[in-house]
Scaffold this motif. Structure first.
Motif, PDB file in Angstrom:
ATOM      1  N   THR A 182       0.982  -1.146  -0.040  1.00  0.00           N
ATOM      2  CA  THR A 182       0.046   0.135   0.103  1.00  0.00           C
ATOM      3  C   THR A 182       0.945   1.197   0.111  1.00  0.00           C
ATOM      4  OG1 THR A 182      -0.016   0.014   2.478  1.00  0.00           O
ATOM      5  CG2 THR A 182      -1.833  -1.069   1.294  1.00  0.00           C
ATOM      6  N   TYR A 183       0.187   2.527  -0.282  1.00  0.00           N
ATOM      7  CA  TYR A 183       0.888   3.764  -0.212  1.00  0.00           C
ATOM      8  C   TYR A 183      -0.041   4.462   0.601  1.00  0.00           C
ATOM      9  CZ  TYR A 183      -2.151   5.718  -3.869  1.00  0.00           C
ATOM     10  OH  TYR A 183      -3.009   6.221  -4.681  1.00  0.00           O
ATOM     11  N   SER A 184       0.788   5.701   1.025  1.00  0.00           N
ATOM     12  CA  SER A 184       0.056   6.897   1.654  1.00  0.00           C
ATOM     13  C   SER A 184       0.835   8.003   1.103  1.00  0.00           C
ATOM     14  CB  SER A 184      -0.248   6.726   3.224  1.00  0.00           C
ATOM     15  OG  SER A 184       1.254   6.579   3.692  1.00  0.00           O
ATOM     16  N   LYS A 207      -4.474   7.602   0.364  1.00  0.00           N
ATOM     17  CA  LYS A 207      -4.175   6.169   0.473  1.00  0.00           C
ATOM     18  C   LYS A 207      -4.788   5.262  -0.342  1.00  0.00           C
ATOM     19  CE  LYS A 207      -4.066   6.498   5.673  1.00  0.00           C
ATOM     20  NZ  LYS A 207      -4.413   5.587   6.893  1.00  0.00           N
ATOM     21  N   GLY A 208      -3.840   4.262  -0.809  1.00  0.00           N
ATOM     22  CA  GLY A 208      -4.207   3.321  -1.872  1.00  0.00           C
ATOM     23  C   GLY A 208      -3.311   2.086  -1.859  1.00  0.00           C
ATOM     24  N   MET A 209      -3.969   1.169  -2.582  1.00  0.00           N
ATOM     25  CA  MET A 209      -3.383  -0.452  -2.641  1.00  0.00           C
ATOM     26  C   MET A 209      -2.711  -0.709  -4.034  1.00  0.00           C
ATOM     27  SD  MET A 209      -2.913  -3.447  -1.578  1.00  0.00           S
ATOM     28  CE  MET A 209      -4.148  -3.582  -0.064  1.00  0.00           C
ATOM     29  N   LEU A 210      -1.418  -1.102  -3.957  1.00  0.00           N
ATOM     30  CA  LEU A 210      -0.689  -1.468  -4.981  1.00  0.00           C
ATOM     31  C   LEU A 210      -1.126  -2.867  -5.469  1.00  0.00           C
ATOM     32  CD1 LEU A 210       0.955   1.249  -4.244  1.00  0.00           C
ATOM     33  CD2 LEU A 210       2.876   0.342  -5.353  1.00  0.00           C
ATOM     34  N   GLY A 211      -0.932  -3.714  -4.579  1.00  0.00           N
ATOM     35  CA  GLY A 211      -1.400  -5.251  -4.847  1.00  0.00           C
ATOM     36  C   GLY A 211      -0.457  -6.104  -4.223  1.00  0.00           C
ATOM     37  N   THR A 212      -0.268  -7.409  -4.584  1.00  0.00           N
ATOM     38  CA  THR A 212       0.638  -8.243  -4.225  1.00  0.00           C
ATOM     39  C   THR A 212       1.391  -8.539  -5.381  1.00  0.00           C
ATOM     40  OG1 THR A 212      -0.994  -9.237  -2.462  1.00  0.00           O
ATOM     41  CG2 THR A 212       0.780 -10.713  -3.357  1.00  0.00           C
ATOM     42  N   PHE A 213       2.886  -8.823  -5.276  1.00  0.00           N
ATOM     43  CA  PHE A 213       3.655  -8.965  -6.168  1.00  0.00           C
ATOM     44  C   PHE A 213       4.853  -9.953  -5.904  1.00  0.00           C
ATOM     45  CE2 PHE A 213       2.400  -4.549  -5.992  1.00  0.00           C
ATOM     46  CZ  PHE A 213       2.065  -4.160  -7.170  1.00  0.00           C
ATOM     47  N   TYR A 250       8.672  -3.615 -12.000  1.00  0.00           N
ATOM     48  CA  TYR A 250       7.240  -3.427 -12.245  1.00  0.00           C
ATOM     49  C   TYR A 250       6.927  -2.077 -12.156  1.00  0.00           C
ATOM     50  CZ  TYR A 250       5.953  -8.042 -10.089  1.00  0.00           C
ATOM     51  OH  TYR A 250       5.915  -9.368  -9.989  1.00  0.00           O
ATOM     52  N   GLU A 251       5.885  -1.758 -13.186  1.00  0.00           N
ATOM     53  CA  GLU A 251       5.399  -0.127 -13.182  1.00  0.00           C
ATOM     54  C   GLU A 251       4.086  -0.036 -12.587  1.00  0.00           C
ATOM     55  OE1 GLU A 251       6.161   1.066 -17.425  1.00  0.00           O
ATOM     56  OE2 GLU A 251       8.231   1.505 -16.944  1.00  0.00           O
ATOM     57  N   HIS A 252       3.913   0.741 -12.089  1.00  0.00           N
ATOM     58  CA  HIS A 252       2.666   0.954 -11.436  1.00  0.00           C
ATOM     59  C   HIS A 252       2.174   2.479 -11.258  1.00  0.00           C
ATOM     60  CE1 HIS A 252      -1.068  -0.810  -9.148  1.00  0.00           C
ATOM     61  NE2 HIS A 252      -1.025   0.673  -8.384  1.00  0.00           N
ATOM     62  N   LEU A 253       0.815   2.877 -12.013  1.00  0.00           N
ATOM     63  CA  LEU A 253       0.325   3.970 -11.861  1.00  0.00           C
ATOM     64  C   LEU A 253      -0.579   4.277 -10.523  1.00  0.00           C
ATOM     65  CD1 LEU A 253      -0.636   4.738 -15.597  1.00  0.00           C
ATOM     66  CD2 LEU A 253       0.940   6.035 -14.203  1.00  0.00           C
ATOM     67  N   LEU A 254      -0.303   5.626  -9.939  1.00  0.00           N
ATOM     68  CA  LEU A 254      -1.117   5.653  -8.775  1.00  0.00           C
ATOM     69  C   LEU A 254      -2.455   6.329  -9.520  1.00  0.00           C
ATOM     70  CD1 LEU A 254       1.223   6.979  -6.135  1.00  0.00           C
ATOM     71  CD2 LEU A 254       0.653   4.688  -6.653  1.00  0.00           C
ATOM     72  N   GLU A 255      -3.417   6.616  -8.430  1.00  0.00           N
ATOM     73  CA  GLU A 255      -4.530   7.104  -8.807  1.00  0.00           C
ATOM     74  C   GLU A 255      -4.354   8.661  -9.292  1.00  0.00           C
ATOM     75  OE1 GLU A 255      -7.566   5.754  -8.793  1.00  0.00           O
ATOM     76  OE2 GLU A 255      -6.738   3.746  -8.376  1.00  0.00           O
ATOM     77  N   GLU A 256      -5.191   9.098 -10.237  1.00  0.00           N
ATOM     78  CA  GLU A 256      -5.359  10.427 -10.991  1.00  0.00           C
ATOM     79  C   GLU A 256      -5.478  11.347  -9.845  1.00  0.00           C
ATOM     80  OE1 GLU A 256      -7.813  11.919 -13.878  1.00  0.00           O
ATOM     81  OE2 GLU A 256      -6.229  11.798 -15.235  1.00  0.00           O
ATOM     82  N   GLU A 257      -4.915  12.512  -9.775  1.00  0.00           N
ATOM     83  CA  GLU A 257      -5.453  13.710  -8.965  1.00  0.00           C
ATOM     84  C   GLU A 257      -5.575  14.766  -9.549  1.00  0.00           C
ATOM     85  OE1 GLU A 257      -3.501  13.692  -4.988  1.00  0.00           O
ATOM     86  OE2 GLU A 257      -2.715  11.721  -5.262  1.00  0.00           O
ATOM     87  N   SER A 261       5.193  20.582   0.565  1.00  0.00           N
ATOM     88  CA  SER A 261       5.961  19.434   1.057  1.00  0.00           C
ATOM     89  C   SER A 261       4.967  18.257   1.090  1.00  0.00           C
ATOM     90  CB  SER A 261       6.704  19.826   2.476  1.00  0.00           C
ATOM     91  OG  SER A 261       5.678  20.236   3.393  1.00  0.00           O
ATOM     92  N   ALA A 262       5.663  17.028   1.153  1.00  0.00           N
ATOM     93  CA  ALA A 262       4.959  15.878   0.967  1.00  0.00           C
ATOM     94  C   ALA A 262       5.665  14.683   1.461  1.00  0.00           C
ATOM     95  CB  ALA A 262       4.381  15.637  -0.250  1.00  0.00           C
ATOM     96  N   LYS A 263       5.160  13.497   1.805  1.00  0.00           N
ATOM     97  CA  LYS A 263       5.613  12.245   2.352  1.00  0.00           C
ATOM     98  C   LYS A 263       4.951  11.320   1.949  1.00  0.00           C
ATOM     99  CE  LYS A 263       7.168  11.610   6.615  1.00  0.00           C
ATOM    100  NZ  LYS A 263       8.756  11.350   6.298  1.00  0.00           N
ATOM    101  N   LEU A 264       5.898  10.587   0.824  1.00  0.00           N
ATOM    102  CA  LEU A 264       5.240   9.193   0.459  1.00  0.00           C
ATOM    103  C   LEU A 264       5.748   8.065   0.952  1.00  0.00           C
ATOM    104  CD1 LEU A 264       3.362   8.295  -2.106  1.00  0.00           C
ATOM    105  CD2 LEU A 264       5.364   8.480  -3.643  1.00  0.00           C
ATOM    106  N   LYS A 265       4.801   7.181   1.390  1.00  0.00           N
ATOM    107  CA  LYS A 265       5.526   5.928   2.036  1.00  0.00           C
ATOM    108  C   LYS A 265       4.404   4.708   1.752  1.00  0.00           C
ATOM    109  CE  LYS A 265       5.376   4.293   7.049  1.00  0.00           C
ATOM    110  NZ  LYS A 265       4.946   4.824   8.394  1.00  0.00           N
ATOM    111  N   PHE A 266       5.466   3.646   1.654  1.00  0.00           N
ATOM    112  CA  PHE A 266       5.186   2.304   0.988  1.00  0.00           C
ATOM    113  C   PHE A 266       5.321   1.191   2.150  1.00  0.00           C
ATOM    114  CE2 PHE A 266       6.166   4.950  -2.444  1.00  0.00           C
ATOM    115  CZ  PHE A 266       5.408   4.678  -3.246  1.00  0.00           C
ATOM    116  N   GLU A 267       4.097   0.414   2.361  1.00  0.00           N
ATOM    117  CA  GLU A 267       4.159  -0.547   3.421  1.00  0.00           C
ATOM    118  C   GLU A 267       3.279  -1.682   2.819  1.00  0.00           C
ATOM    119  OE1 GLU A 267       4.126   1.413   7.911  1.00  0.00           O
ATOM    120  OE2 GLU A 267       2.302   1.232   6.822  1.00  0.00           O
TER     121      GLU A 267
END
Length: 230
Positions: free
Chosen positions: A156-158, A172-178, A185-192, A205-211
């Protein structure tokens, strides 16, 4: 927090006296013991719930990918299905039990603007203002990453955005299982869409996090971007 229990004087060699209700004759000490046992049971149940997580879900322990491939290998159709799902078996990709996710680049795709690609991780001497967008424009972030050693589940990402110290957006969003593989891999996040107006312009300023679903963090990216007049 201060407790509301009774204070016991130290230094007495006699056993503590029990308290009785003068009207009912019940031993209040016994009732206190029963209440204490009930509280202990409640605390134990609370500990179990906490270990299981807020939703009661306990992640399964990680199993080395080689073991997963070896299991039921006499079943030819299942073996082929696993190889198709997990890709080709390559020794250096399956040498450890913990998955390894490495992010290589982040690309900004926006209409009317040339794509901006930033290699990851960001160098210390590199500007953290990664891209500039026009107000009221749509954009997407495209990630390139590799997975090694084991399957990463529920990635996931936030993304949290601040302006002048005030949080203005959080997604927040889900990338999936890999499965692990040599190719990235290439992955497009949701359009904003960027905000519009005089107050919307400026640097953010921003913080992008993947868990993953075991709360392993693979990247925390602190960055900035600018919104300009259209």
């Amino acid at each position: 927090m201060e407790g509301g229990g009774q204070r016991v004087e130290a230094g007495s060699s006699s056993a503590p006296a029990t308290l009785a209700d003068p009207e009912s004759g019940h031993d209040l000490g016994e009732e206190t013991k029963l209440e204490d046992n009930d509280n202990a049971d409640d605390e134990l149940e609370g500990d179990e719930d906490e270990e299981a997580g807020a939703d009661g879900f306990v992640p399964s322990p990680l199993i080395p990918l080689k073991d997963q491939l070896e299991k039921d290998k006499e079943d030819e159709s299942l073996r082929r299905w696993k190889e198709k799902l997990l890709g080709c078996v390559d020794g250096d990709l399956y040498g450890q039990i913990e998955p390894e996710v490495t992010f290589h680049s982040i690309r900004v795709i926006s209409e009317g603007c040339a794509d901006v690609v930033t290699s990851l991780p960001i160098a210390d001497n590199q500007s953290h203002v990664l891209f500039t967008l026009k107000e009221g424009s749509k954009y997407r972030l495209k990630l390139t990453f590799t997975v090694k050693h084991n399957i990463v589940s529920g990635l996931t990402y936030s993304n949290i955005v601040w302006k002048r110290g005030l949080k203005v957006d959080q997604t927040k969003g889900m990338l999936g299982t890999f499965a692990p593989q040599r190719d990235a891999y290439e992955h497009l996040l949701e359009e904003e869409t960027t905000p519009s107006g005089v107050l919307a312009r400026g640097i953010y300023s921003a913080k992008l996090k993947f868990e993953d679903d075991d709360k392993r963090c693979y990247l925390e990216l602190d960055y900035s971007f600018e919104i300009k007049k259209r």
